[in-house]
Design an enzyme around this catalytic site. Structure first.
Site, PDB file in Angstrom:
ATOM      1  N   CYS B 104       0.860  -1.165   0.000  1.00 57.32           N
ATOM      2  CA  CYS B 104       0.000   0.000   0.000  1.00 57.32           C
ATOM      3  C   CYS B 104       0.886   1.200   0.000  1.00 57.32           C
ATOM      4  O   CYS B 104       2.006   1.152   0.454  1.00 57.32           O
ATOM      5  CB  CYS B 104      -0.878   0.027   1.185  1.00 57.32           C
ATOM      6  N   VAL B 105       0.361   2.242  -0.550  1.00 54.73           N
ATOM      7  CA  VAL B 105       1.168   3.424  -0.768  1.00 54.73           C
ATOM      8  C   VAL B 105       1.580   4.045   0.546  1.00 54.73           C
ATOM      9  O   VAL B 105       0.828   4.050   1.456  1.00 54.73           O
ATOM     10  CB  VAL B 105       0.349   4.442  -1.549  1.00 54.73           C
TER      11      VAL B 105
END
Lengths: 410, 105
Positions: B104-105
């Site tokens: 995930c970013v």
């Protein structure tokens, strides 16, 4: 009378009731929202508190101020969601709340107790956090008198709320220690399980360069097993160690415990949903929005905002038995404070990584994408006003829910 | 997209070395990919993890996270790091012929 029940009056839940109370017929629908406490926190503001930019009063308002007339708000712990019976049991008076449709917006929360050694005798002494109001205000006090040394900022596990916040934290720390005149006495390191400062290549490159310019070290792919509070060490699963004098940690994030109790979550208590419609993969009258959902995108207010817009249009079709034709694209939009009165803005979705350009007006801006500018910083500072006065109240923002390629350079 | 010969099959890989189509996977390919990752011999325990990841992928459509392999697959995280050094979730996903896990970013 049909019943829509919303669990959680944070960013997503508050926006949902504001949007839907305007469009659902009051003679046909009763909307109820439940939350366990009365205070709404402007969470993006927590980042600024340790550096004296905001105080506690800048980030709190009563939740009730943002709940529209006609929507019932109940302040209570939520005991159990019982999807087979279409009802939710709350602690207050041991009541059952029945629903036709349920929106879960109970968020995600730091769980420092998940990491051995973190919340023992050094918690909030040499180990701090900034994702809670208590943590961030105590850290502010601590930093005012901190003489310098090794400051390590670490991310325990992904996903976590606002994935750019740890970067902003080290950028602001660099600036803060400069203004205090002690930057030369501070060793700043970011320790992350990710392969670098960011996961997407172009943004990772830009942010990596800025970190280097500011003399902030990055230790990537570091998975913390435990913290040794006496030796002041981060210890990884493969026996690597990182020493610190002051640890600022981003703890493991997990969804609400009621999600786990009700058997509705994944390993981290986030609710599995369709990533385009937010409909639960288990029940066809349950949706999850905001950080509570297990979407493969950032857990952030901007995502919640775009998601709520798409959800509202779809929901009006869904209750009429129509197909949900609007598909959420994973749109996220984040200001990244980079210190010294500047900021960076990034705009991306499930498929498109952050690209340079101008936003929201193609070619004009005023904001610059994937580039440092003073205006971006002012955008972030203005955003607090927008949050309280426009966003939460469900009013129209001059930006679209779907990401646009216009104004981006590929 | 680079296509290359591996364990007697022609297989498509993405830019980061993950197989594009999980159905192309064979145990022989896994052994080759493991070698590329610096694991000379796949033990029973390696296979237990690989098989869990493949079957979990079948039902859920995405490679499992580290936490999921530990919790649902029943292999302690510490052991996973011993089996697949550095980044076990990523490494096992590559060896098992699955796509890159959604960081995930």
């Amino acid at each position: 009378m049909k019943k829509l029940l919303v669990l959680g009056a944070g960013t997503a839940g508050t926006m949902v009731v504001n949007k839907l109370s305007h469009v659902l017929d009051r003679d046909e629908w009763k909307i109820t929202i439940v939350d366990q406490n009365e205070t709404h926190y402007y969470q993006p503001g927590f980042l600024f508190i340790p550096f004296g930019i905001y105080g506690k009063n800048d980030v709190i308002k009563p939740k009730r101020d943002f709940i529209p007339p006609g929507v019932e708000m109940i302040v209570s712990e939520i005991e159990m969601i019982e999807p087979e019976h279409n009802r939710v049991r709350i602690a207050k008076d041991n009541r059952y709340l029945n629903y036709d449709f349920l929106v879960i917006a109970t968020g995600t929360h730091p769980r420092p107790e998940e990491t051995p050694g973190l919340t023992e005798h050094e918690w909030r002494k040499s180990i701090h956090d900034f994702y809670t109001i208590e943590g961030t205000t105590i850290l502010a006090r601590h930093l005012r008198h901190w003489p310098g040394g090794r400051m390590v900022v670490n991310i325990m596990e992904t996903p976590f709320k606002c994935p750019v916040a740890p970067l902003e934290f080290v950028f602001l720390a660099d600036w803060y220690f400069h203004t205090q005149g002690i930057r030369d006495r501070v060793d700043l390191t970011l320790v992350t399980p990710l392969p670098g400062a960011f996961t997407k290549p172009r943004a990772a490159r830009l942010l990596g360069n800025i970190l280097e310019e500011k003399n902030i070290a990055v230790i990537p792919e570091f998975f913390v097993e435990r913290v040794d509070p006496d030796q002041k060490l981060l210890v990884s699963y493969d026996e690597q160690e990182v020493p610190y004098d002051l640890l600022v940690t981003v703890p493991v994030n997990m969804g609400a415990e009621v999600i786990e109790r009700s058997g509705l979550g994944d390993e981290l208590n986030h609710v599995p949903v369709d990533k385009h419609t937010f409909l639960s993969t288990q029940f066809d009258n349950i949706f999850a929005l905001g950080d509570a959902a297990n979407l493969p995108t950032s857990k952030a207010g901007s995502v919640a905002h775009f998601a709520v817009e798409v959800f509202t249009e779809n929901f009006l079709r869904y209750i009429d038995g129509l197909e949900m034709i609007h598909a959420f694209d994973g749109h996220a939009n984040c200001y990244i404070e980079s210190g010294f009165g500047k900021g960076i803005l990034i705009d991306f979705n499930y498929d498109v990584e952050p690209l340079p350009g101008k936003y929201p007006l193609p070619g004009i801006g005023p904001f610059s994408l994937l580039q440092e500018s003073e205006l971006n910083h002012w955008g972030k500072m203005m955003f607090r006003w927008m949050y309280w006065n426009i966003l939460l109240k469900g009013k129209e923002m001059p930006i679209t829910a779907q990401m646009s390629m216009a104004g981006k350079w590929t | 997209m680079p296509v290359r010969e591996i364990a007697g099959k022609t297989v498509e890989f993405d830019g980061e070395g993950f197989m594009v189509n999980p159905d192309d996977w064979t145990p022989e390919i896994a052994e080759e990919l493991a070698k590329e990752e610096g694991i000379d011999q796949l033990t029973d325990l390696h296979w237990k993890v690989i098989e869990f990841c493949r079957s979990d992928f079948q039902t859920r459509g995405e490679p499992p996270t580290l936490r999921r392999i530990t919790k649902a697959g029943g292999v302690p995280t510490k052991e996973l790091f011993a089996l697949f050094p550095k980044g076990p979730a990523k490494k096992v996903a590559r060896i098992a012929g699955l796509g890159k896990p959604q960081g995930c970013v």
